[in-house]
Write an enzyme that holds these catalytic residues in place. Structure first.
Site, PDB file in Angstrom:
ATOM      1  N   LYS A 191       8.168   2.022  -2.777  1.00 18.66           N
ATOM      2  CA  LYS A 191       8.200   3.204  -3.657  1.00 18.66           C
ATOM      3  C   LYS A 191       9.545   3.134  -4.394  1.00 18.66           C
ATOM      4  CE  LYS A 191       7.310   8.184  -3.586  1.00 18.66           C
ATOM      5  NZ  LYS A 191       6.562   8.255  -4.834  1.00 18.66           N
TER       6      LYS A 191
HETATM    7  N1  PMP Z   1       0.962   6.632  -6.343  1.00 17.22           N
HETATM    8  C1  PMP Z   1       2.139   6.954  -6.908  1.00 17.22           C
HETATM    9  C2  PMP Z   1       2.594   6.186  -8.106  1.00 17.22           C
HETATM   10  C3  PMP Z   1       2.913   7.993  -6.383  1.00 17.22           C
HETATM   11  O1  PMP Z   1       4.087   8.314  -6.952  1.00 17.22           O
HETATM   12  C4  PMP Z   1       2.439   8.719  -5.268  1.00 17.22           C
HETATM   13  C5  PMP Z   1       3.243   9.847  -4.708  1.00 17.22           C
HETATM   14  N2  PMP Z   1       4.207   9.374  -3.791  1.00 17.22           N
HETATM   15  C6  PMP Z   1       1.212   8.351  -4.708  1.00 17.22           C
HETATM   16  C7  PMP Z   1       0.495   7.309  -5.274  1.00 17.22           C
HETATM   17  C8  PMP Z   1       0.668   9.073  -3.518  1.00 17.22           C
HETATM   18  O2  PMP Z   1       1.420   8.770  -2.393  1.00 17.22           O
HETATM   19  P1  PMP Z   1       1.564   9.812  -1.171  1.00 17.22           P
HETATM   20  O3  PMP Z   1       0.188  10.302  -0.890  1.00 17.22           O
HETATM   21  O4  PMP Z   1       2.123   8.971  -0.090  1.00 17.22           O
HETATM   22  O5  PMP Z   1       2.468  10.883  -1.630  1.00 17.22           O
END
Ligand code: PMP
Length: 294
Positions: free
Chosen positions: A160
């Site tokens: 991330k």
């Molecule tokens: N894709 C992207 C690009 C994101 O920024 C997020 C948010 N973190 C997600 C998917 C969903 O991830 P999560 O459910 O872990 O928040």
């Protein structure tokens, strides 16, 4: 009431490298490596009634994101959990968004960052729904992004990493400037990937279809919703999905820690209904994060 002040000008405390500091003093130097070369990773999680949902998974993902970029955080996932909870408590928050961010410091300038030190900060603030609830009730409108998610051999797609969000912001602005709420992004092969900050799910004839996360984040909310669906006996199919198929899907929703479960009314020229299955999973998610019986 939501605080509309700039994010550098608020009251409260931010955890920075091991201690709580006054909000306005949580600063970095302009020659911080992360500012110039995107050597930064982050998390985003929500607290519901004082409990941060899946906190430990987020803390572990943060550490993994940093190590994929080549820097290891000197804080364990347990210590990061503890720091997140301390931030909530220090700011008197129970329902909030929590933002840990880790980055390389200013010991070295240039592409190489071998001698930089890792840093970690954690802030939290009250944050309502990610999309306007009135819009989301009918289903938000997605544009088709002109930007595609990169191949795993061209970017660290499992991290991330802040750098991956450059095209997300550009896609989001492109969409907003054209009157849409967000954008659906394809991947480098032309397959459906995700939105700019949330994963995608489609409903077809009572089954859930979702793209295989092989070049974008396998979201914690995504995995939670898959579990919730399977618990209800709903078939979940993870596979490559091509845009040609959008016409055959009846429902479409997004998942993410910030977006939670958000209904989609349209994506480009394709329209979707806000149907029972999507509503059921949105309710199940809401019950789970609020620790009501599912
Ligand atoms: N894709 C992207 C690009 C994101 O920024 C997020 C948010 N973190 C997600 C998917 C969903 O991830 P999560 O459910 O872990 O928040």
């Amino acid at each position: 009431m939501a605080d509309t002040r700039s994010f550098d000008d608020r009251d409260g405390s931010i955890w920075m490298d091991g201690k709580l500091v006054p909000w306005r003093e949580a600063n970095v130097h302009i020659l911080t490596h992360a500012m110039h070369y995107a050597s930064s990773v982050f998390e985003g999680q929500r607290a519901y009634g004082g409990t941060i949902f899946k906190l430990h998974e987020h803390s572990e993902r943060l550490r993994r994101s940093a190590s994929i970029l080549g820097f290891d955080l000197p804080w364990s996932a347990d210590e990061i959990d503890e720091a997140c909870n301390a931030v909530l408590a220090a700011n008197g928050l129970t329902d909030a968004y929590v933002r840990p961010v880790a980055w390389r410091g200013s010991e070295q300038m240039g592409v190489s960052a071998q001698r930089t030190r890792p840093h970690l900060a954690i802030a939290a603030w009250e944050w309502g729904k990610y999309f306007d609830p009135a819009l989301a009730a009918k289903g938000i409108r997605l544009d088709i992004s002109p930007w595609r998610r990169p191949a795993p051999y061209t970017a660290p797609t499992e991290s991330k990493a802040a750098g991956l969000y450059m095209i997300c912001t550009m896609a989001k602005h492109h969409a907003e400037n054209r009157g849409y709420n967000d954008a659906l992004m394809f991947d480098w092969r032309g397959r459906i990937a995700e939105a700019t900050g949330a994963n995608a799910f489609f409903v077809k004839d009572g089954a859930l279809h979702t793209p295989t996360p092989d070049c974008f984040l396998d979201g914690i909310t995504r995995r939670t919703v898959i579990d919730l669906a399977r618990k209800r006996g709903i078939e979940v199919i993870e596979r490559a999905i091509w845009p040609e198929e959008l016409e055959s899907f009846q429902q479409f929703f997004l998942t993410g820690s910030a977006a939670e479960v958000t209904f989609v009314g349209s994506a480009g020229p394709w329209n979707f209904e806000v149907g029972d299955l999507s509503r059921q999973l949105a309710r199940d998610y809401d019950d789970l994060v609020n620790r009501r019986q599912v």
